[in-house]
Design an enzyme around this catalytic site. Structure first.
Site, short mmCIF file in Angstrom:
data_model
loop_
_atom_site.label_atom_id
_atom_site.label_comp_id
_atom_site.label_asym_id
_atom_site.label_seq_id
_atom_site.Cartn_x
_atom_site.Cartn_y
_atom_site.Cartn_z
N HIS A 242 8.37 5.26 4.02
CA HIS A 242 9.30 5.95 3.13
C HIS A 242 9.11 7.48 3.18
CE1 HIS A 242 10.72 2.17 1.57
NE2 HIS A 242 9.56 1.86 1.03
O1 RIB Z 1 11.24 3.90 -2.81
C1 RIB Z 1 10.16 4.54 -2.18
C2 RIB Z 1 9.77 5.77 -2.92
O2 RIB Z 1 9.27 5.42 -4.21
C3 RIB Z 1 8.62 6.54 -2.25
O3 RIB Z 1 8.76 7.92 -2.53
C4 RIB Z 1 7.40 6.00 -2.91
O4 RIB Z 1 6.32 6.94 -2.92
C5 RIB Z 1 7.90 5.80 -4.30
O5 RIB Z 1 7.81 7.05 -4.97
#
Ligand code: RIB
Ligand code: CA
Length: 329
Positions: A242
């Site tokens: 992510h």
């Molecule tokens: O959906 C993924 C996001 O949510 C990323 O930034 C992870 O660190 C959480 O914050």
């Protein structure tokens, strides 16, 4: 010349990887980290941000603590099921040595953007509360920010905290509405690409074998995140990429296929937190000359600015870039 960036973050295991990769790049100048609630409570995220800048001698980089709750709604939950109570995989690390910048994160963002007009890219990796608050407190920064490149949202993919919503947007949809509606340049690195960039156990083992302080730290905090991905997605030790995908985008946008369209955020109802990517420009309330829809008859209703949305990515290219960055001594 290195890109000036402020990383707004809720570290957070994948935040840690994104930040350490950014700190390893000579093409990124990290002007500061600003902490926001999300993966853990904001105090924990701020302490974790201090740990990250101290890990490899980057403690000259300021860390400012920001919002502890969403703009409008009460704090509902934080992501400790995913990242551990301490945000770093329940590893109970020693306290950081450094002190936080005395300013609120939003003020730090305002001051830094005003000091470097048209040069600073904001890199939000958590809920957009600090970013939205900075805009509300000082609208003058909106035309002075070079770009906002955020991890969040899902245009045409599923959600990860609800069938339709991605976690960062879900945590504060009102703030997200402010960010996507403002007249500045926004790029959304969302689940459309981040859930398709997968770090396998083999990739992670090769990464850890480099033995640098950064990868040894990631090896220490990562198991909790791998367990979550296996429990929810049956990924057998693999993880979605992510936040680190944003670092890769900043350094190599050519690895991503993007389209531009307005983004609206649902702030209530079953689709709470959904980012609606208006591909056909149909959400824009059309103007009925007899009576205005959403405005007075004859009033010109302005469509919201388009967001650049990453829809596909060169998975191998992104993973190779992150590998090279993280294994640099
Ligand atoms: O959906 C993924 C996001 O949510 C990323 O930034 C992870 O660190 C959480 O914050
Ligand atoms: Ca994050």
């Amino acid at each position: 010349m290195a890109q000036k960036i402020i990383i707004d973050t809720d570290p957070g295991i994948d935040d840690a990887m994104a930040i350490l990769a950014a700190l390893h790049s000579p093409d990124l100048e990290v002007l500061g980290l600003t902490a926001v609630f999300g993966n853990a409570v904001v105090d924990t995220c701020a302490q974790n941000a201090l740990r990250l800048v101290e890990l490899e001698g980057n403690d000259h980089i300021p860390v400012a603590k920001g919002c502890a709750k969403p703009l409008v709604l009460p704090l509902d939950s934080v992501g400790t099921l995913v990242h551990g109570r301490d945000g770093f995989g329940n590893t109970n690390l020693p306290e950081p040595c450094g002190k936080l910048d005395p300013r609120h994160a939003a003020q730090f963002i305002i001051d830094t953007v005003l000091a470097h007009p048209h040069e600073v890219t904001l890199m939000p990796l958590g809920p957009l509360t600090n970013i939205a608050l900075a805009c509300i407190l000082e609208p003058r920064i909106i035309p002075l920010v070079k770009e906002v490149v955020l991890m969040g949202g899902s245009a045409f993919a599923l959600g990860n905290v609800s069938p339709v919503a991605e976690a960062n947007i879900f945590h504060d949809p009102h703030a997200a509405e402010v960010v996507f509606a403002a007249p500045w340049k926004v790029t959304m690195i969302g689940l459309d690409v981040t859930m398709k960039i997968v770090m396998t156990p083999e990739y992670l083992s090769r990464l850890y074998a480099a033995g640098t302080p950064a990868v040894r730290f990631l090896e220490h905090i990562q198991p909790c995140y791998q367990d979550f991905h296996h429990a929810i997605h049956g990924m057998g030790g693999a993880i979605h990429t992510h936040d680190p995908a944003v670092t890769a985008y900043l350094l190599a946008p050519e690895l991503f296929y993007c389209e531009r369209m307005p983004v609206y955020v649902e702030t209530a109802g079953h689709c709470f937190g959904k980012t609606i990517a208006d591909k056909y420009h149909k959400i824009f309330p059309s103007l009925n000359l007899n009576q205005g829809i959403g405005g007075e008859a004859g009033e010109v209703l302005v469509e919201r600015p388009s967001t650049t949305i990453a829809l596909r990515a060169d998975e191998a290219g992104v993973l190779n870039l992150l590998f090279d960055l993280l294994t640099k001594a």
